[in-house]
Motif scaffolding. Structure first.
Motif, PDB file in Angstrom:
ATOM      1  N   ILE A 188       6.138   0.948  -0.677  1.00 21.75           N
ATOM      2  CA  ILE A 188       6.229  -0.146  -1.594  1.00 21.75           C
ATOM      3  C   ILE A 188       5.154  -0.906  -1.631  1.00 21.75           C
ATOM      4  CG2 ILE A 188       7.819  -1.790  -2.689  1.00 21.75           C
ATOM      5  CD1 ILE A 188      10.148   0.048  -2.298  1.00 21.75           C
ATOM      6  N   ASP A 189       4.963  -1.701  -0.486  1.00 19.45           N
ATOM      7  CA  ASP A 189       4.026  -2.747  -0.203  1.00 19.45           C
ATOM      8  C   ASP A 189       2.728  -2.236  -0.549  1.00 19.45           C
ATOM      9  OD1 ASP A 189       3.619  -5.515   0.772  1.00 19.45           O
ATOM     10  OD2 ASP A 189       2.378  -4.408   2.313  1.00 19.45           O
ATOM     11  N   ALA A 190       2.418  -0.944  -0.085  1.00 21.24           N
ATOM     12  CA  ALA A 190       0.931  -0.207  -0.286  1.00 21.24           C
ATOM     13  C   ALA A 190       0.690  -0.440  -1.712  1.00 21.24           C
ATOM     14  CB  ALA A 190       0.832   0.930   0.253  1.00 21.24           C
ATOM     15  N   VAL A 191       1.659   0.349  -2.551  1.00 20.20           N
ATOM     16  CA  VAL A 191       1.361   0.425  -4.124  1.00 20.20           C
ATOM     17  C   VAL A 191       1.429  -1.038  -4.787  1.00 20.20           C
ATOM     18  CG1 VAL A 191       2.412   1.254  -6.072  1.00 20.20           C
ATOM     19  CG2 VAL A 191       2.291   2.525  -4.194  1.00 20.20           C
ATOM     20  N   HIS A 192       1.963  -2.008  -4.241  1.00 20.89           N
ATOM     21  CA  HIS A 192       2.072  -3.275  -4.682  1.00 20.89           C
ATOM     22  C   HIS A 192       0.703  -3.710  -4.435  1.00 20.89           C
ATOM     23  CE1 HIS A 192       3.380  -7.585  -4.979  1.00 20.89           C
ATOM     24  NE2 HIS A 192       3.677  -7.170  -5.692  1.00 20.89           N
ATOM     25  N   GLN A 193       0.147  -3.811  -3.351  1.00 21.73           N
ATOM     26  CA  GLN A 193      -1.385  -4.243  -2.968  1.00 21.73           C
ATOM     27  C   GLN A 193      -2.248  -3.803  -4.026  1.00 21.73           C
ATOM     28  OE1 GLN A 193      -1.732  -6.952  -1.025  1.00 21.73           O
ATOM     29  NE2 GLN A 193       0.573  -6.762  -0.624  1.00 21.73           N
ATOM     30  N   MET A 194      -2.153  -2.481  -4.448  1.00 25.83           N
ATOM     31  CA  MET A 194      -3.068  -1.594  -5.431  1.00 25.83           C
ATOM     32  C   MET A 194      -2.595  -2.152  -6.833  1.00 25.83           C
ATOM     33  SD  MET A 194      -2.304   2.255  -4.401  1.00 25.83           S
ATOM     34  CE  MET A 194      -2.225   2.842  -2.500  1.00 25.83           C
ATOM     35  N   VAL A 195      -1.655  -2.550  -6.995  1.00 24.85           N
ATOM     36  CA  VAL A 195      -1.344  -3.162  -8.331  1.00 24.85           C
ATOM     37  C   VAL A 195      -1.816  -4.500  -8.260  1.00 24.85           C
ATOM     38  CG1 VAL A 195       0.452  -4.000  -9.878  1.00 24.85           C
ATOM     39  CG2 VAL A 195       0.810  -1.810  -8.916  1.00 24.85           C
TER      40      VAL A 195
ATOM     41  N   GLU B  19     -13.228   1.358  -3.710  1.00 26.32           N
ATOM     42  CA  GLU B  19     -12.193   0.367  -3.925  1.00 26.32           C
ATOM     43  C   GLU B  19     -11.806   0.325  -5.436  1.00 26.32           C
ATOM     44  OE1 GLU B  19     -11.124  -4.503  -2.737  1.00 26.32           O
ATOM     45  OE2 GLU B  19     -13.371  -3.595  -2.656  1.00 26.32           O
ATOM     46  N   LEU B  20     -10.315  -0.020  -5.525  1.00 21.94           N
ATOM     47  CA  LEU B  20     -10.056  -0.080  -7.092  1.00 21.94           C
ATOM     48  C   LEU B  20     -10.543  -1.113  -7.575  1.00 21.94           C
ATOM     49  CD1 LEU B  20      -6.268   0.403  -6.608  1.00 21.94           C
ATOM     50  CD2 LEU B  20      -7.608   1.642  -8.003  1.00 21.94           C
ATOM     51  N   PRO B  21     -11.013  -1.199  -9.041  1.00 24.41           N
ATOM     52  CA  PRO B  21     -11.656  -2.313  -9.647  1.00 24.41           C
ATOM     53  C   PRO B  21     -10.670  -3.403  -9.936  1.00 24.41           C
ATOM     54  CG  PRO B  21     -11.213  -0.548 -11.151  1.00 24.41           C
ATOM     55  CD  PRO B  21     -11.009  -0.023  -9.796  1.00 24.41           C
ATOM     56  N   ALA B  22     -11.195  -4.615  -9.671  1.00 21.67           N
ATOM     57  CA  ALA B  22     -10.407  -5.685 -10.180  1.00 21.67           C
ATOM     58  C   ALA B  22     -10.625  -5.932 -11.705  1.00 21.67           C
ATOM     59  CB  ALA B  22     -10.711  -7.125  -9.497  1.00 21.67           C
ATOM     60  N   VAL B  23      -9.650  -5.631 -12.555  1.00 20.83           N
ATOM     61  CA  VAL B  23      -9.943  -5.710 -14.008  1.00 20.83           C
ATOM     62  C   VAL B  23      -9.113  -6.700 -14.929  1.00 20.83           C
ATOM     63  CG1 VAL B  23     -10.505  -3.132 -14.028  1.00 20.83           C
ATOM     64  CG2 VAL B  23      -8.398  -3.931 -14.394  1.00 20.83           C
ATOM     65  N   GLY B  24      -8.422  -7.459 -14.050  1.00 20.75           N
ATOM     66  CA  GLY B  24      -7.548  -8.592 -14.753  1.00 20.75           C
ATOM     67  C   GLY B  24      -6.701  -8.188 -15.696  1.00 20.75           C
TER      68      GLY B  24
ATOM     69  N   ARG C 235      -4.688  -5.619  -6.976  1.00 22.97           N
ATOM     70  CA  ARG C 235      -5.790  -5.546  -7.117  1.00 22.97           C
ATOM     71  C   ARG C 235      -6.371  -5.408  -8.609  1.00 22.97           C
ATOM     72  NH1 ARG C 235     -11.002  -6.933  -5.555  1.00 22.97           N
ATOM     73  NH2 ARG C 235     -12.679  -5.021  -6.271  1.00 22.97           N
ATOM     74  N   LEU C 236      -5.491  -4.593  -9.164  1.00 21.69           N
ATOM     75  CA  LEU C 236      -5.895  -4.267 -10.577  1.00 21.69           C
ATOM     76  C   LEU C 236      -5.533  -5.508 -11.230  1.00 21.69           C
ATOM     77  CD1 LEU C 236      -4.326  -0.885 -11.063  1.00 21.69           C
ATOM     78  CD2 LEU C 236      -6.819  -1.219 -10.841  1.00 21.69           C
ATOM     79  N   LEU C 237      -4.866  -6.335 -10.956  1.00 25.09           N
ATOM     80  CA  LEU C 237      -4.477  -7.497 -11.722  1.00 25.09           C
ATOM     81  C   LEU C 237      -5.395  -8.861 -11.419  1.00 25.09           C
ATOM     82  CD1 LEU C 237      -0.680  -7.832 -11.377  1.00 25.09           C
ATOM     83  CD2 LEU C 237      -1.858  -6.843 -13.205  1.00 25.09           C
TER      84      LEU C 237
ATOM     85  N   ALA D 188      -6.428   3.601   2.100  1.00 26.73           N
ATOM     86  CA  ALA D 188      -6.232   2.677   3.533  1.00 26.73           C
ATOM     87  C   ALA D 188      -6.442   1.291   3.462  1.00 26.73           C
ATOM     88  CB  ALA D 188      -7.152   3.276   4.501  1.00 26.73           C
ATOM     89  N   ARG D 189      -7.381   0.740   2.198  1.00 25.03           N
ATOM     90  CA  ARG D 189      -7.678  -0.456   2.123  1.00 25.03           C
ATOM     91  C   ARG D 189      -6.488  -1.386   1.769  1.00 25.03           C
ATOM     92  NH1 ARG D 189     -13.003  -1.955   0.334  1.00 25.03           N
ATOM     93  NH2 ARG D 189     -14.375  -0.163   0.561  1.00 25.03           N
TER      94      ARG D 189
END
Length: 435
Positions: free
Chosen positions: A421-428, A125-130, A430-432, A321-322
């Protein structure tokens, strides 16, 4: 039959939703126009290849084992999709018969298969890095440039800057139907029509208010040797941002370099005017090579430090896929570069998303050229930027592995909750997390 955009009656369906959520209204929009869209898509696959004279040539997969990759062409169709006309006796009352239904069922099946395939990828999973939500930006090449425009317009309140390398204006394809290739890649698409579409979608609440575009910092690039997306198309992109009232000092347009259809890197690439290979070139600028990743990031952020001589870590693969990547017909894995210093929430690092071009995903070119060697990561290391490299691979509905700028993933592709667009937004998002 033409793809329908805001100019062809879409807004009436959107507004009928009343107080319903933007997401629900977008689903209604997609359902109302799926039949006409299916017909247009089937014809579009025939026309897409015709824009590229050498698309039928046999070619080899490029190798990055040396500093000069082998040459190959980006745009190729592995097969043809036949278009049949049903006899009039087989058509339904609406005159379209069962073609729209069959294509819709086929699209749903492909989405399910893509989701199942992506779900077995053993990536983290992408890390949640704040990361800092006020410092999110995007860039891309070719179809990725179209997507960068779409994403930054749809989420203009959350995006501070965008880099567009050989792309086209917002919502270019739908109003042009099956002629979208000639208009949006080789013609002079009217910027006014793109601007009106953005205004109308914003009024309907399915993208952010267009006032947010005016505050963005915008970098545009068109190579004089680009034979795929002509300079006239990028001129329309420039005009679009002018109509959005982006400040002149925030709107950079590089258009005199003799580059082909490619990212321009100071670290890897073919000769400047190439329009093939892995679509990365090297172009001299004075006594040095032009560093486009650095130019994009510097224009957006105002970089304080030179690129790092070495990296503190390596890029990571993550499971797309997450975040809805499977149903958006994206690849199983995406990539990210998170500098070690950015893994501490207090660092409040920026986030920059890079959208690759057609036939340029890591799986397609068989290397890490885009997400590890293009040049973004060294600048990110020294300036506190988390790099996100989402991926799209080729599929039956998308034979060249392009980002969706014409509607293969759904008719709401250019809206805030369009699948990709929504999938990439969910990735962003997660990083936030943690910010």
């Amino acid at each position: 039959m033409r793809l329908r955009g805001v100019q062809y009656g879409a807004r009436a369906g959107l507004r009928a939703g009343g107080q319903r959520s933007g997401q629900q209204r977008e689903r209604n929009y997609r359902a109302q126009h799926i039949a006409s869209h299916s017909c247009a898509l089937r014809g579009a696959h025939h026309r897409f290849c015709s824009a590229f004279p050498r698309c039928s040539r046999a070619r080899r997969r490029p190798s990055l084992s040396t500093s000069r990759p082998q040459r190959s062409m980006l745009f190729s169709l592995p097969g043809r999709i036949s278009v049949e006309r049903l006899p009039s006796s087989s058509r339904g009352a609406n005159g379209r018969g069962h073609r729209g239904v069959n294509m819709r069922a086929f699209s749903i099946l492909l989405s399910m298969l893509a989701w199942c395939w992506a779900s077995v990828v053993t990536a983290q999973e992408l890390p949640a890095v704040g990361a800092d939500p006020a410092k999110v930006s995007v860039s891309g090449l070719s179809s990725g440039a179209f997507m960068a425009v779409q994403y930054s317009v749809a989420w203009s309140s959350e995006v501070m800057g965008v880099g567009v390398v050989a792309g086209g204006p917002y919502n270019c394809a739908p109003p042009n139907g099956l002629g979208f290739i000639n208009v949006c890649m080789r013609g002079s698409p009217p910027a006014e029509r793109s601007w009106r579409a953005a205004q109308d979608f914003a009024r309907d609440g399915v993208i952010d208010p267009v006032a947010g575009i005016a505050r963005q910092r915008v970098y545009l690039f068109s190579g004089t040797k680009d034979s795929v997306v002509l300079p006239s198309v990028m001129a329309a992109v420039h005009d679009f941002y002018g109509k959005a009232k982006v400040a002149p000092d925030a709107l950079a347009f590089v258009r005199t370099m003799p580059a082909g259809h490619a990212f321009v890197s100071a670290e890897i690439g073919e000769s400047c005017g190439e329009n093939g290979g892995i679509f990365v070139v090297e172009c001299p600028l004075g006594t040095a090579l032009y560093d486009q990743p650095g130019a994009i990031l510097n224009h957006i952020y105002g970089l304080k430090f030179k690129p790092a001589a070495s990296l503190s870590t390596t890029p990571i693969a993550f499971d797309q896929a997450r975040y809805g990547g499977g149903s958006a017909l994206m690849a199983g894995k995406g990539y990210a570069y998170v500098p070690t210093a950015c893994r501490v929430a207090a660092a409040r690092c920026a986030v920059h998303v890079v959208f690759h071009g057609c036939k340029q995903s890591a799986d397609t070119i068989g290397s890490d050229a885009i997400y590890a060697k293009l040049g973004y990561n060294r600048w990110a290391e020294s300036n506190g930027i988390v790099m996100l490299y989402p991926q799209v691979n080729a599929s039956a509905m998308n034979p060249m592995g392009c980002w969706d700028w014409w509607g293969y993933s759904g008719l709401n592709f250019q809206l805030r909750h369009g699948p990709q667009i929504d999938a990439v937004h969910q990735m962003v998002k997660r990083l936030l997390q943690g910010s």
